[in-house]
Design a protein around this motif. Structure first.
Motif, PDB file in Angstrom:
ATOM      1  N   GLY A 217       0.908  -1.301  -0.364  1.00  0.00           N
ATOM      2  CA  GLY A 217       0.067  -0.154  -0.218  1.00  0.00           C
ATOM      3  C   GLY A 217       1.147   1.328   0.152  1.00  0.00           C
ATOM      4  O   GLY A 217       0.237   1.548   0.352  1.00  0.00           O
ATOM      5  N   LEU A 218       2.604   1.576  -0.799  1.00  0.00           N
ATOM      6  CA  LEU A 218       3.273   2.202  -0.595  1.00  0.00           C
ATOM      7  C   LEU A 218       2.809   3.451  -1.918  1.00  0.00           C
ATOM      8  O   LEU A 218       2.573   2.282  -2.671  1.00  0.00           O
ATOM      9  CB  LEU A 218       4.314   1.685  -0.130  1.00  0.00           C
ATOM     10  N   PRO A 219       2.860   4.285  -1.465  1.00  0.00           N
ATOM     11  CA  PRO A 219       3.092   5.471  -2.960  1.00  0.00           C
ATOM     12  C   PRO A 219       4.076   4.932  -4.911  1.00  0.00           C
ATOM     13  O   PRO A 219       5.536   4.576  -3.786  1.00  0.00           O
ATOM     14  CB  PRO A 219       2.887   6.237  -2.666  1.00  0.00           C
ATOM     15  N   LEU A 220       3.582   5.137  -5.407  1.00  0.00           N
ATOM     16  CA  LEU A 220       4.513   4.445  -6.380  1.00  0.00           C
ATOM     17  C   LEU A 220       4.904   5.757  -6.875  1.00  0.00           C
ATOM     18  O   LEU A 220       5.143   6.481  -7.595  1.00  0.00           O
ATOM     19  CB  LEU A 220       4.267   3.516  -7.443  1.00  0.00           C
ATOM     20  N   ARG A 221       6.783   5.898  -7.111  1.00  0.00           N
ATOM     21  CA  ARG A 221       7.514   7.748  -7.161  1.00  0.00           C
ATOM     22  C   ARG A 221       8.326   7.260  -8.831  1.00  0.00           C
ATOM     23  O   ARG A 221       9.324   6.455  -8.002  1.00  0.00           O
ATOM     24  CB  ARG A 221       7.504   7.834  -6.286  1.00  0.00           C
ATOM     25  N   ASP A 222       7.924   6.965  -9.555  1.00  0.00           N
ATOM     26  CA  ASP A 222       8.881   7.348 -10.622  1.00  0.00           C
ATOM     27  C   ASP A 222      10.683   8.341 -10.261  1.00  0.00           C
ATOM     28  O   ASP A 222      11.354   7.761 -10.744  1.00  0.00           O
ATOM     29  CB  ASP A 222       9.079   7.790 -11.706  1.00  0.00           C
ATOM     30  N   GLU A 223      10.117   8.576  -9.300  1.00  0.00           N
ATOM     31  CA  GLU A 223      11.472   9.795  -8.810  1.00  0.00           C
ATOM     32  C   GLU A 223      12.365   8.861  -8.104  1.00  0.00           C
ATOM     33  O   GLU A 223      13.709   9.911  -7.826  1.00  0.00           O
ATOM     34  CB  GLU A 223      10.989  10.941  -8.229  1.00  0.00           C
ATOM     35  N   LEU A 224      12.335   7.722  -7.837  1.00  0.00           N
ATOM     36  CA  LEU A 224      13.053   7.182  -6.602  1.00  0.00           C
ATOM     37  C   LEU A 224      13.754   5.587  -7.456  1.00  0.00           C
ATOM     38  O   LEU A 224      14.049   4.900  -6.927  1.00  0.00           O
ATOM     39  CB  LEU A 224      12.651   6.570  -5.334  1.00  0.00           C
ATOM     40  N   ILE A 225      13.278   6.101  -8.817  1.00  0.00           N
ATOM     41  CA  ILE A 225      14.387   5.279  -9.882  1.00  0.00           C
ATOM     42  C   ILE A 225      15.404   6.013 -10.273  1.00  0.00           C
ATOM     43  O   ILE A 225      15.386   6.840 -11.064  1.00  0.00           O
ATOM     44  CB  ILE A 225      13.247   4.992 -10.899  1.00  0.00           C
ATOM     45  N   PHE A 226      16.392   5.661  -9.707  1.00  0.00           N
ATOM     46  CA  PHE A 226      17.613   6.559 -10.392  1.00  0.00           C
ATOM     47  C   PHE A 226      18.728   5.171 -11.165  1.00  0.00           C
ATOM     48  O   PHE A 226      18.969   4.504 -10.753  1.00  0.00           O
ATOM     49  CB  PHE A 226      18.777   6.721  -9.457  1.00  0.00           C
ATOM     50  N   GLU A 227      18.201   5.338 -12.032  1.00  0.00           N
ATOM     51  CA  GLU A 227      19.145   4.905 -13.494  1.00  0.00           C
ATOM     52  C   GLU A 227      20.864   4.755 -13.604  1.00  0.00           C
ATOM     53  O   GLU A 227      20.673   6.968 -13.892  1.00  0.00           O
ATOM     54  CB  GLU A 227      19.035   5.441 -15.397  1.00  0.00           C
ATOM     55  N   ALA A 228      21.477   4.433 -13.747  1.00  0.00           N
ATOM     56  CA  ALA A 228      22.550   4.553 -14.063  1.00  0.00           C
ATOM     57  C   ALA A 228      22.942   3.413 -14.362  1.00  0.00           C
ATOM     58  O   ALA A 228      22.752   2.164 -14.391  1.00  0.00           O
ATOM     59  CB  ALA A 228      23.472   4.763 -12.521  1.00  0.00           C
ATOM     60  N   MET A 229      24.852   3.282 -15.185  1.00  0.00           N
ATOM     61  CA  MET A 229      25.550   2.329 -15.206  1.00  0.00           C
ATOM     62  C   MET A 229      25.485   0.856 -13.829  1.00  0.00           C
ATOM     63  O   MET A 229      25.599   1.886 -13.073  1.00  0.00           O
ATOM     64  CB  MET A 229      27.053   2.498 -15.835  1.00  0.00           C
ATOM     65  N   PRO A 230      26.083  -0.462 -14.602  1.00  0.00           N
ATOM     66  CA  PRO A 230      25.557  -1.568 -13.593  1.00  0.00           C
ATOM     67  C   PRO A 230      26.530  -1.881 -13.788  1.00  0.00           C
ATOM     68  O   PRO A 230      26.973  -2.837 -13.350  1.00  0.00           O
ATOM     69  CB  PRO A 230      25.086  -2.952 -14.281  1.00  0.00           C
ATOM     70  N   THR A 231      27.626  -0.756 -12.897  1.00  0.00           N
ATOM     71  CA  THR A 231      28.943  -0.781 -12.225  1.00  0.00           C
ATOM     72  C   THR A 231      28.932  -0.060 -10.671  1.00  0.00           C
ATOM     73  O   THR A 231      28.066   0.191  -9.958  1.00  0.00           O
ATOM     74  CB  THR A 231      29.793   0.030 -12.902  1.00  0.00           C
ATOM     75  N   ARG A 232      29.767   0.287 -10.349  1.00  0.00           N
ATOM     76  CA  ARG A 232      30.350   0.094  -8.914  1.00  0.00           C
ATOM     77  C   ARG A 232      30.579   2.114  -9.229  1.00  0.00           C
ATOM     78  O   ARG A 232      29.494   2.491  -7.799  1.00  0.00           O
ATOM     79  CB  ARG A 232      31.867   0.138  -8.388  1.00  0.00           C
ATOM     80  N   ALA A 233      31.202   2.353  -9.862  1.00  0.00           N
ATOM     81  CA  ALA A 233      30.587   4.062 -10.525  1.00  0.00           C
ATOM     82  C   ALA A 233      29.263   4.949 -10.748  1.00  0.00           C
ATOM     83  O   ALA A 233      28.866   5.319 -10.238  1.00  0.00           O
ATOM     84  CB  ALA A 233      31.839   4.660 -11.634  1.00  0.00           C
TER      85      ALA A 233
END
Length: 352
Positions: A217-233
Motif C-alpha cells: 500500500g505504498l506510493p509508487l514514485r518514479d522519482e525514486l528510480i535512479f538509472e545508472a551504469m550497472p557498475t560500482r561508479a
C-alpha cells in the motif's frame, strides 16, 4: 628382384573396436563422445579394446564427418563484472562435461562489437552460441547477423520479440522478495538504483520492486528510480542522486551487487553507516558480496547453475530439441546479511 607386394598396415577403425569389444559401432561412437548413455561396464570394455588395438580418435575428421564443430561461442556482455565471470565459469563447466570447447568473447556492452563477434563465430563454424546480449540488442540485428539454422541460447538478458530460448533467474519474484524484506524492516521510502530502461533485466526487477510497494500500500514514485551504469561508479552516482531526493529514501534495492557495492562505499564516505543508518540490498549474490563491508544482503540467482543450464539447453538445440522446451527460469532466494540492518532488529509482520 621379387615382384611381391609389401604388406601395408591398415589403420584401426571403429568397426575393429566394436568387434573386439563385442558391441555395436554406434556404442563405440558414443563412448568416444563421452556420452552418459553408455553403461560403465560397457564403456570399460570398449576402452580396453581401444587401448589394446592402439586406436587414436581423430576428432577433426569426426567433426567433418558429422558436420558439427566441437567449438561453441560464449559471448559475454561485460567480463569486468564478476557476475558474468561466474556465469562464464558455469557455462564452461557445462560445455566441458558435454565435450565442447568454448570460444570466449567479451562485447563490453557494445552492440557493434557484438555484431562483429557473432559474424566471426559464424565464419569459424561454431556448433552454437550462448550469449548474454549487450545493452540495446534488438531482434532485427540478431536476425540479420545469424542464420536461423545456427543454434543459439540467450542468458541473463532477454531480447524483446525474440523466440530464442532464454535461461535466467526469476528477476521479478527475487526483486519483490528483496523489497518486501525492506518494507518488513520498517522502510517506507525505498530507492531503486542502477541499470537502464533499455535492459529487460532492469524492467523485470523494477516490476518486482513495484509489486512489493503496491502490496504494502505504498506510493509508487518514479522519482525514486535512479538509472545508472550497472557498475560500482554507477552505484555511487545513483546513491548520490538518491540522497539529494526530496523523498529522502532510507533504503535502496540495487540492480545488482556491483551497484550495491558502489552505493555502500559512497554512503560510507559520507559517514552514513550501511545496515544502521541506511539499508542496502543487491542482486546476484556474487562471491564478493559476502566479503563486502558490510556483508551484502542480496538475491541469490544460482549464477553458475544458470551457466550450466544454458550449456545444457544449447546442447539440446544442437541435438534437435524443440526450442520452446529449452528455456528455463530459475528460482531465487534472499540471502540476509548485515547491509539491510536485519541483524539485531525485529522484522515486522509481512503486509497482508
Amino acid at each position: 628382384m621379387g615382384g611381391g607386394k609389401r604388406g601395408v598396415s591398415r589403420a584401426t577403425t571403429i568397426i575393429d573396436i566394436a568387434r573386439a569389444a563385442g558391441v555395436s559401432k554406434s556404442t563405440v561412437s558414443l563412448v568416444l563422445k563421452e556420452s552418459p548413455l553408455v553403461k560403465s561396464a560397457t564403456r570399460d570394455r570398449v576402452i580396453r579394446a581401444i587401448d589394446q588395438l592402439g586406436y587414436v580418435y581423430n576428432r577433426s575428421a569426426a567433426s567433418l564427418r558429422t558436420a558439427r564443430s566441437s567449438f561453441v561461442g560464449m559471448v559475454i556482455s561485460d567480463l569486468m563484472n564478476p557476475f558474468f565471470t561466474e556465469l562464464a565459469v558455469g557455462i564452461e563447466d557445462g560445455l566441458h562435461n558435454m565435450g565442447f570447447v568454448p570460444i570466449l568473447a567479451n562485447t563490453n556492452e557494445d552492440v557493434e562489437r557484438q555484431t562483429r563477434v557473432l559474424q566471426s563465430l559464424r565464419e569459424h563454424g561454431v556448433a552454437g552460441i550462448i550469449m548474454s546480449p549487450a545493452r540495446g540488442t534488438d531482434v532485427w540485428s540478431l536476425a540479420e547477423t545469424l542464420p536461423r539454422s545456427l543454434p543459439m541460447v540467450l542468458t541473463m538478458r532477454r531480447v524483446e520479440g525474440s523466440s530464442l530460448p532464454y535461461i535466467g533467474p526469476d528477476n521479478r519474484t527475487g526483486a519483490c522478495e528483496a523489497v518486501s524484506h525492506l518494507i518488513n524492516l520498517g522502510h517506507r521510502s525505498i530507492a531503486f538504483l542502477g541499470g537502464f530502461g533499455t535492459m529487460t533485466t532492469q524492467n523485470e526487477r523494477i516490476s518486482g520492486y513495484r509489486d512489493a510497494m503496491i502490496a504494502a500500500g505504498l506510493p509508487l514514485r518514479d522519482e525514486l528510480i535512479f538509472e545508472a551504469m550497472p557498475t560500482r561508479a554507477g552505484g555511487a552516482e545513483a546513491i548520490t542522486a538518491a540522497l539529494a531526493s526530496i523523498h529522502k529514501p532510507t533504503a535502496a534495492f540495487c540492480y545488482n551487487d556491483i551497484v550495491a557495492m558502489g552505493a555502500t562505499r559512497a554512503l560510507g564516505l559520507r559517514g552514513i553507516r550501511v545496515g544502521i543508518d541506511f539499508a542496502v540490498i543487491g542482486f546476484d549474490d556474487i562471491v564478493e558480496a559476502e566479503h563486502n563491508a558490510p556483508p551484502l544482503t542480496t538475491v541469490n540467482a544460482d549464477t553458475r547453475i544458470m551457466g550450466t543450464r544454458a550449456a545444457r539447453s544449447l546442447l539440446g538445440l544442437i541435438d534437435g530439441a524443440d526450442p520452446e522446451a529449452m528455456s528455463f527460469i530459475g528460482t531465487t532466494r534472499l540471502v540476509v546479511r548485515e547491509s539491510c540492518g536485519a541483524h539485531g532488529r525485529t522484522i515486522l509482520k509481512e503486509t497482508a
